[in-house]
Design an enzyme around this catalytic site. Structure first.
Site, PDB file in Angstrom:
ATOM      1  N   GLU A 190       0.801  -1.225   0.000  1.00  0.00           N
ATOM      2  CA  GLU A 190       0.000   0.000   0.000  1.00  0.00           C
ATOM      3  C   GLU A 190       0.834   1.276   0.000  1.00  0.00           C
ATOM      4  O   GLU A 190       0.279   2.374  -0.035  1.00  0.00           O
ATOM      5  CB  GLU A 190      -0.973  -0.021   1.172  1.00  0.00           C
ATOM      6  CG  GLU A 190      -2.049  -1.086   0.990  1.00  0.00           C
ATOM      7  CD  GLU A 190      -2.935  -1.265   2.211  1.00  0.00           C
ATOM      8  OE1 GLU A 190      -3.971  -1.935   2.092  1.00  0.00           O
ATOM      9  OE2 GLU A 190      -2.570  -0.745   3.292  1.00  0.00           O
ATOM     10  N   GLU A 333       0.063  -5.571  14.876  1.00  0.00           N
ATOM     11  CA  GLU A 333       0.196  -5.374  13.431  1.00  0.00           C
ATOM     12  C   GLU A 333       1.656  -5.251  13.015  1.00  0.00           C
ATOM     13  O   GLU A 333       2.067  -5.795  11.997  1.00  0.00           O
ATOM     14  CB  GLU A 333      -0.576  -4.134  12.992  1.00  0.00           C
ATOM     15  CG  GLU A 333      -0.536  -3.900  11.496  1.00  0.00           C
ATOM     16  CD  GLU A 333      -1.315  -2.670  11.083  1.00  0.00           C
ATOM     17  OE1 GLU A 333      -1.619  -2.544   9.893  1.00  0.00           O
ATOM     18  OE2 GLU A 333      -1.634  -1.836  11.957  1.00  0.00           O
TER      19      GLU A 333
END
Length: 402
Positions: A190, A333
């Site tokens: 991304e 994460e």
């Protein structure tokens, strides 16, 4: 709508989605009752709308609209069963494609309960991270491969697969040399925004178009020749050393995750061992060390499948050791935050073991086990409950070193 009265809804002919009630229910504090509720729907107020929710999990005879509710209710000795419930053919997906100028179905990056795209408008993922539409189709084909359920393939999967293929045929741009490009996307990496011919996006589109073409053959439907033509013609770029590039114009900058390496696993688009290793060696040190937890898991699978279990184990450990958060060792994460529990990273860790070290592979003919090796300090590895047969797969290490 306001007050604390009773609203009665006849659910006899209703499915999941907004209830046919006019008015904003944000201030309603009363009771909503469902009669003739043969589909075990539940009710919730979302953004002022009265929404009917289909069950997603079951504990014993009790069904729940959310997995969290099922977890709260489960008692020792009980199991939670997930219910196949994704509304994969809602008109919202077709409307989403139409809104962007495409055909078929375009799946949202983040969906609300009615299937509408609800990614915040400041995030480019909702508008441009289109590989999600290929991912849905690939997952459905994989489910068929595991179950060999042709009735499900025909009734549930085929409308989705056909719509996904229609989307990608309309999404590509033809080039003068007869090849096809997918322009202006956000990759799985991304950090790469508004790029052309992103490796993972093109690879996922290629994979799903081939899957849909094969599904048509299995079911006896006429396969659109454009599906195969576009799949075979999608562009993948390489540098002078033969390394597959993240996207057109990529020049070696830090990446969020391993788009190119996923061409080998899970997509199976790149199969040559020398190419796989060349791509690993180029990108491994370009992965952001502060990025999310998934990339090392994929690299671990690839090293295991290339017959290098020691390197696979080192990378496997790297996928989680700096991301465990106290007091229970829950996975975050990345190394610098505490956003737990990070399901995508956990899935990657499982895949390292199941599809890497254990050598399990999903093929059109079902589940097989590839030749594999274990790290020297692992005596054996056993994976149980695999597939509809609940099979057991075991790998022994003849060179086990204590």
């Amino acid at each position: 709508l306001s007050g604390n009265g009773v609203i009665t809804i006849d659910a006899a002919n209703m499915t999941e989605g907004a209830a046919p009630i006019v008015g904003n229910a944000s201030n309603f504090t009363g009771t909503i009752e469902l009669i003739n509720n043969t589909k075990d729907l539940s009710v919730s107020i979302v953004n002022g709308k009265i929404m009917l929710l289909a069950p997603v999990a079951q504990v014993g005879d009790q069904k729940f609209a959310t997995l969290a509710a099922a977890i709260d209710a489960v008692e020792e000795g009980q199991t939670i069963t997930l219910i196949e419930n994704v509304n994969v053919t809602t008109p919202a997906y077709g409307q989403n494609a139409l809104n962007h100028g495409y055909k078929g179905a375009q799946y949202p990056w983040e969906a609300d309960t009615s299937g509408e795209e609800c990614t915040p408008v400041w995030a480019l993922t909702g508008t441009y991270e289109h590989h999600i539409t290929a991912d849905v189709g690939i997952a459905m084909w994989q489910y068929y491969c595991v179950t060999q359920d042709k009735e499900w393939l025909e009734q549930t999967a085929w409308p989705v697969l056909r719509s996904v293929a229609e989307f990608w045929v309309s999404r590509v741009q033809g080039n003068s040399d007869g090849s096809y490009s997918i322009i202006n996307v956000v990759g799985a990496d991304e950090y790469a925004e508004n790029v052309d011919d992103n490796a993972f996006t093109n690879g996922a589109a290629k994979r799903v178009l081939n899957n849909v073409y094969r599904a048509a053959q299995v079911l006896g439907h006429k396969a659109d020749p454009r599906w195969k033509e576009v799949a075979d013609g999608l562009v993948f770029t390489h540098n002078a050393e033969g390394v597959t590039m993240e996207y057109t114009g990529y020049s070696g900058q830090t990446i969020k995750q391993t788009d190119v390496n996923m061409l080998a696993y899970p997509l199976g688009v790149v199969t040559d061992p020398e190419q796989i290793l060349r791509d690993i060696n180029y990108y491994f040190d370009r992965i952001d060390p502060n990025g999310p937890a998934m990339s090392n898991a994929i690299i671990a699978v690839l090293h295991a499948r290339l017959g290098d279990p020691e390197t696979a184990f080192k990378v496997f450990k790297k996928s989680y050791t700096d991301k465990l958060r106290p007091p229970f060792g829950v996975l975050s994460e990345n190394a610098n935050n505490s956003r737990v529990s990070f399901a995508t990273g956990l899935g990657g860790i499982l895949q390292s073991v199941i599809f890497g070290f254990a050598g399990i592979e999903i093929t059109e003919d079902g589940i097989i086990q590839l030749p594999t090796k274990l790290p020297a300090h692992w005596k054996s590895l056993t994976v149980t409950g695999v597939g509809v047969e609940k099979a057991t797969y075991k790998v022994e290490n003849p060179g086990f070193m204590k």
